[in-house]
Design an enzyme around this catalytic site. Structure first.
Site, mmCIF file in Angstrom:
data_model
loop_
_atom_site.group_PDB
_atom_site.id
_atom_site.type_symbol
_atom_site.label_atom_id
_atom_site.label_comp_id
_atom_site.label_asym_id
_atom_site.label_seq_id
_atom_site.Cartn_x
_atom_site.Cartn_y
_atom_site.Cartn_z
ATOM 1 N N ALA A 93 -69.273 -53.590 -43.984
ATOM 2 C CA ALA A 93 -68.774 -54.530 -44.999
ATOM 3 C C ALA A 93 -68.246 -55.779 -44.322
ATOM 4 C CB ALA A 93 -67.706 -53.856 -45.850
ATOM 5 N N ASN B 205 -67.951 -66.069 -50.200
ATOM 6 C CA ASN B 205 -67.982 -67.440 -49.651
ATOM 7 C C ASN B 205 -68.645 -67.538 -48.290
ATOM 8 O OD1 ASN B 205 -65.630 -65.953 -48.683
ATOM 9 N ND2 ASN B 205 -65.186 -67.822 -47.530
ATOM 10 N N GLU C 233 -78.948 -59.088 -41.249
ATOM 11 C CA GLU C 233 -78.517 -58.966 -39.835
ATOM 12 C C GLU C 233 -78.610 -60.297 -39.102
ATOM 13 O OE1 GLU C 233 -77.347 -56.047 -38.894
ATOM 14 O OE2 GLU C 233 -78.158 -54.750 -40.446
ATOM 15 N N GLY C 234 -78.287 -61.367 -39.787
ATOM 16 C CA GLY C 234 -78.356 -62.704 -39.176
ATOM 17 C C GLY C 234 -79.663 -63.367 -39.571
#
Ligand SMILES: Cc1cc2nc3c(=O)[nH]c(=O)nc-3n(C[C@H](O)[C@H](O)[C@H](O)COP(=O)(O)OP(=O)(O)OC[C@H]3O[C@@H](n4cnc5c(N)ncnc54)[C@H](O)[C@@H]3O)c2cc1C
Length: 393
Positions: free
Chosen positions: A132, A137, A373-374
């Protein structure tokens, strides 16, 4: 003598053991999963029965150390399992992947007490979890998180909201990234990672509806005066949360890359088969050069992606820093999944657009590989930074 494969902690399996494991997973996929995917996917239904079978196969402990009851698999073996699963239904791999990233954070950075309490329970799937990190935002800029943990005696009190959390509904535990110091500079030194089990003050806000990645739950999680004992802080000291969370992402990126290989392979296999039976102008479409050009590119992307995943997994297993290798594998194989899925859909013509076949699912699932994951934009930046750091002028 059979080749010995070694994981990051020095635990070993033989190549024969690996093959046996892969054969077992493939048998399970063929017998228990393949025929049920379309119905579960379109109902967006959580695959409870398959999760029970994955527990029996040991998948929830795939990369957890053998001393804690896990399989202790090398990342290379794990990546092959993920690819095989994702060729059949990518969603399934998400159910054990974020659980294993949470487990890796505890195994690498947790206190002895945390490891002995949690890892055996994670390995059996008794406690299943998630990562998590993301908030409404911010996702890429994790140092901007607002979820706050404030020390109160032997506890911390946590308030905030997490979003897009895979396994957030069906899992019972998360690795929770919070701010413990709002003033710290650099900002990441003000973050901490907790092992947060569900309880009073930790609720599921809502299930999120998605383009693809069906079956697995993605949720918003709300923390309202959630009280957690201080000994659930991973590693026992504040300020390392960002490092602990990002440390697990190397394995996470290898996993997403392996999922990309699975989708790219599935697209290639479907296109290769269909192009031999569909005829136009009196011959199978695979005999038209326009289709051959697509198949040639698709097959090359599959093989290149597989090799990049293998290289990244080997570096991970050797215990080396491998954010560049994992980033390259993740970037290339996720873009390959997207391109192969698109070409597969085109080769199938109208049937590619039909919900009665698997092809449209590959097309809906592939973009997630470029985000999770990016994002791939960030992977390019990570690769470039490492390139410069490793090659000073
Ligand atoms: C189905 C699904 C499952 C997910 N599961 C999880 C989960 O289990 N746990 C979890 O914590 N999160 C999860 N996520 C969240 C995911 O990790 C984030 O969506 C991802 O990190 C991107 O963050 P963002 O969506 O806030 O995009 P943003 O960070 O807002 O980025 C928006 C765009 O700007 C680009 N960008 C941002 N910063 C830069 C920069 N510095 N330079 C160049 N480009 C930049 C990005 O590449 C992107 O294109 C999930 C998301 C999805 C869709």
């Amino acid at each position: 003598m059979s080749e010995i494969l070694t994981n990051r902690s020095g635990e070993t399996i033989t190549r024969e053991d690996e093959q046996q494991l892969l054969d077992g997973v493939q048998r399970w996929l063929d017998r228990e999963v393949a025929d049920k995917v379309l119905a579960l996917e379109h109902a967006d239904e959580y695959p409870h029965e398959m999760v029970a079978q994955m527990k029996e196969l040991g998948l929830f402990g795939a990369t957890i150390g053998q001393e804690y009851g896990g399989l202790g698999l090398p990342a290379g073996t794990y990546a092959k399992i993920v690819t095989a699963v994702s060729e059949v239904w990518m969603s399934l791999s998400g159910i054990f992947n974020s659980h294993l990233i949470m487990s890796a954070a505890v195994e690498r950075f947790g206190t002895e007490a945390q490891k002995h309490h949690y890892l055996p329970r994670f390995a059996t799937g008794e406690i299943r979890g998630a990562l998590a990190l993301t908030e409404p935002n911010c996702g890429t800029d994790l140092q901007a998180i607002r979820t706050r943990a404030v020390r109160d005696g032997d506890d911390y009190v946590i308030n905030g909201t997490k979003t897009w959390i895979s396994n957030g509904i069906e899992g019972n535990c998360v690795a929770l990234l919070v701010k413990t110091d709002l003033e710290a500079q650099p900002r990441h030194k003000g973050t901490s990672l907790f092992i947060a089990e569900k309880g009073p003050g930790f609720t599921v806000g809502r299930k999120l509806e998605k383009l693809g990645y069906k079956g697995i739950d993605s949720a918003e999680l709300v923390f309202e005066d959630y009280r957690i004992p201080a000994d659930r802080l991973i590693g026992g000291a504040e300020g390392s949360g960002f490092r602990h969370a990002v440390g697990g992402l190397e394995l996470g990126r290898i996993n997403v890359a392996a999922r990309g290989v699975g989708i790219a392979n599935a697209s290639l296999k479907a296109a290769t088969a269909y192009s031999q039976v569909r005829e136009t102008m009196g011959k199978p479409i695979c005999q038209h050069q326009a289709i051959q050009l697509k198949l040639g590119d698709m097959a090359t992307r599959c093989e290149a992606s597989r090799l990049l995943v293998e290289a990244a997994a080997k570096a991970y297993d050797r215990g080396e820093r491998c954010d560049m290798e994992a980033g390259m594998a993740k970037l290339f194989s996720s873009e390959s999944a997207l391109e192969n899925a698109t070409e597969c859909l085109r080769i199938h013509g109208a049937y590619g657009y039909s919900k009665e076949f698997h092809v449209e699912r590959y097309y809906r699932d592939a973009p997630l590989m470029c985000i999770g994951e990016g994002t791939n934009e960030m992977q390019r930046i990570i690769i470039a930074r490492q390139l410069i750091e490793r090659n000073p002028a």
